[in-house]
Design an enzyme around this catalytic site. Structure first.
Site, PDB file in Angstrom:
ATOM      1  N   SER A   1      11.443   3.602   7.388  1.00 17.98           N
ATOM      2  CA  SER A   1      11.053   2.242   7.034  1.00 17.98           C
ATOM      3  C   SER A   1       9.601   2.017   7.415  1.00 17.98           C
ATOM      4  CB  SER A   1      11.939   1.239   7.747  1.00 17.98           C
ATOM      5  OG  SER A   1      11.512   1.119   9.081  1.00 17.98           O
ATOM      6  N   LYS A   2       8.991   1.130   6.667  1.00 17.54           N
ATOM      7  CA  LYS A   2       7.571   0.861   6.876  1.00 17.54           C
ATOM      8  C   LYS A   2       7.312   0.399   8.301  1.00 17.54           C
ATOM      9  CE  LYS A   2       4.440  -0.498   3.264  1.00 17.54           C
ATOM     10  NZ  LYS A   2       3.910  -1.644   2.564  1.00 17.54           N
ATOM     11  N   ARG A   3       8.167  -0.476   8.782  1.00 12.88           N
ATOM     12  CA  ARG A   3       7.985  -1.034  10.126  1.00 12.88           C
ATOM     13  C   ARG A   3       7.975   0.070  11.172  1.00 12.88           C
ATOM     14  NH1 ARG A   3       6.779  -5.872  12.179  1.00 12.88           N
ATOM     15  NH2 ARG A   3       6.301  -7.019  10.308  1.00 12.88           N
TER      16      ARG A   3
END
Ligand code: GLU
Length: 504
Positions: free
Chosen positions: A268-270
């Site tokens: 995930s980007k986060r």
């Protein structure tokens, strides 16, 4: 003769660096170090629409923080192939020169299609149930380009400054083969490849043309990049071939994706985000600032160690490596083809290993600002002793507070589970006996505390140590009990015990 190893990390300044981007930089760096070569930072900023203010500085700061510093490139000093920013390299006229060569040899052409023309083509192909509509050997025949228009009309359009792009003329049905250091031989039919735009209507080169020109001009020996570029590689192979530069072409290595811990899907980007600037730095496109590895308390050495093992390992069970060790061991051929699972829990473990290598003094110094912020003023020796005691329990410096704040502050409550389960009508008497014994200890050492505790047990029978811990600290777990009592100090321990008992 083998080419001198020259590799590049070539990010586009379109935002903060992601974990995958840093890993690409790291593998380039390790490869260069291993072979005594050069590592270059090139900023690929030809897509003005995706430019993000501050992103370039961010990339430079991130590499500096990780200590994977290029020896040539934007922010790291000029070398023989400056400038290192593509927007500045455009001024040299090199991209256009190469594009003109391709046009002259019949391998590229002018296309004058408007947005509306392209849209209509897409719709037409979609209606005809074409799965992946693209501008290619078949569809170009119905479009406005220098291959379909009469020569004098093309001249007129160009002379009038009509908006146009330059496209690569990809053959209809030809096998394209190339060798990737990590993936081995890859074969793609040219029918899968579209007529990529090489020069845009604003005169800027696209990534496809620009990186090839720069890799050639900068004498890059190996292009090491993320897997997402693998599908464009066949088009790149054609460009090298048409330029007659096949022998100058860098060797290719496409790194595997980084996946979620369960292996289903890209990280995930986060999770992958990696801000180096303070939290106040915010990607202008994001609603809230995000916390990255640096702010989360990761040591750069730990972070690098984690990244190095995402898709590569030296083939032993060892896991902790300094960057120098990594550089000595690294082999591009051993990078895995399949995606690398990133486990955030394991990442914490890595940081813990590095934290444990720090001296108590270093830890105390790093923890001091947290104490200051809490308004706590204790001498350095005390904080050092605290760190020595609590360091087995933490992964990050900032966790020292959560894990051991009771050393500095009296508890405001007592672990309810333990109290309900263990406190009974005899407890008050038992702990009063402990207090009485503790009071007689003159030298408040671990040894004497232990002895005094056992003396109390001889008088009143078995004493629950966890209950004692809760009376003094409020919490059910923590480091060695008597070590901690020694650190907290006699007066304070007695005071806390008396308060706790009086509340019962
Ligand atoms: N500018 C490209 C990127 O941001 C570089 C790809 C390459 O290394 O060739 O990923």
């Amino acid at each position: 003769m083998e080419k001198r190893v020259r590799v590049r990390f070539a990010p586009s300044p379109t935002g903060g660096l992601h974990m995958g981007g840093v890993r690409t930089a790291l593998f380039n760096y390790l490869f260069a170090k291993k072979h005594g070569g050069d590592f270059i930072l090139r900023i690929e900023d030809t897509d003005q629409t995706r430019f993000v203010q501050g992103a370039e500085e961010y990339i430079i700061a991130a590499l500096k923080w990780c200590r994977i510093e290029p020896n040539e490139g934007v922010g790291f000093g000029d070398g023989p192939h400056k400038p290192y920013r593509q927007s500045e390299r455009k001024e040299l006229g090199i991209y256009k020169t190469y594009a003109d060569k391709l046009i002259a040899s019949g391998h590229a052409y002018y296309a004058f299609d408007t947005e509306a023309d392209l849209d209509a083509m897409r719709k037409r192909l979609e209606a005809a149930k074409v799965v992946a509509p693209q501008y290619n050997a078949v569809t170009r025949q119905n479009m406005h380009n220098s291959l379909t228009l009469p020569e004098d009309e093309v001249k007129k359009l160009l002379a009038a400054g009509t908006k146009h792009v330059v496209r690569l003329k990809v053959p209809r049905n030809e096998e394209i083969r190339f060798n990737d250091i990590i993936r081995g031989w890859v074969t793609v039919n040219s029918s899968q490849v579209d007529d990529k735009v090489l020069l845009k209507s604003d005169g800027m080169p696209t990534y496809h043309l620009a990186h090839i020109v720069d890799d050639i001009e900068m004498k890059i020996s190996h292009a090491v990049r993320g897997e997402e570029w693998l599908p464009s590689a066949p088009a790149h192979i054609l460009i090298y071939k048409y330029l007659g530069l096949e022998n100058e072409m860098p060797k290719l290595a496409h790194l595997p994706l980084i996946l979620n811990p369960d292996g289903n899907g890209k990280i995930s980007k986060r999770e992958a985000r990696f801000p180096v600037f303070p939290l106040s730095w915010q990607d202008p496109r994001e609603a809230t600032p995000y916390i990255g590895y640096k702010e989360s308390g990761y040591y750069p050495e730990a972070f690098i160690n984690i990244l190095a093992l995402l898709g590569w390992n030296p083939g032993t069970n060892e896991e902790i490596f300094s960057v120098e060790q990594l550089a000595a061991l690294f082999e591009m051929e051993k990078v895995h083809k399949s995606g690398a699972k990133f486990d955030p829990e394991k990442a914490k473990w890595f940081n813990q290993q590095y934290l444990r290598k720090k001296t108590d003094k270093e830890l105390a110094e790093a923890f001091a600002p947290v104490l200051k912020e809490k308004g706590i003023n204790r001498d350095a020796d005390f904080v050092e002793a605290f760190c020595r005691l609590v360091k087995e329990k933490v992964h990050f410096v900032h966790e020292f507070w959560e894990q051991g704040k009771y050393v500095f502050e009296s508890p405001t409550g007592y672990d309810e589970k333990v109290m309900t389960k263990k406190w009974n009508e005899k407890s008050k008497e038992i702990f009063t006996a402990v207090i009485t014994n503790f009071k007689t200890v003159s030298d408040w050492s671990i040894e004497n505390i232990t002895k005094s505790f056992h003396d109390a047990e001889a008088q009143v029978g078995k004493i629950d140590m966890q209950l004692l811990r809760v009376l003094v600290t409020g919490v059910a777990g923590g480091p060695q009990l008597f070590d901690m009592l020694a650190l907290i100090g006699k007066e304070e321990v007695l005071k806390r015990m008396e308060i706790a008992i009086s509340k019962k």
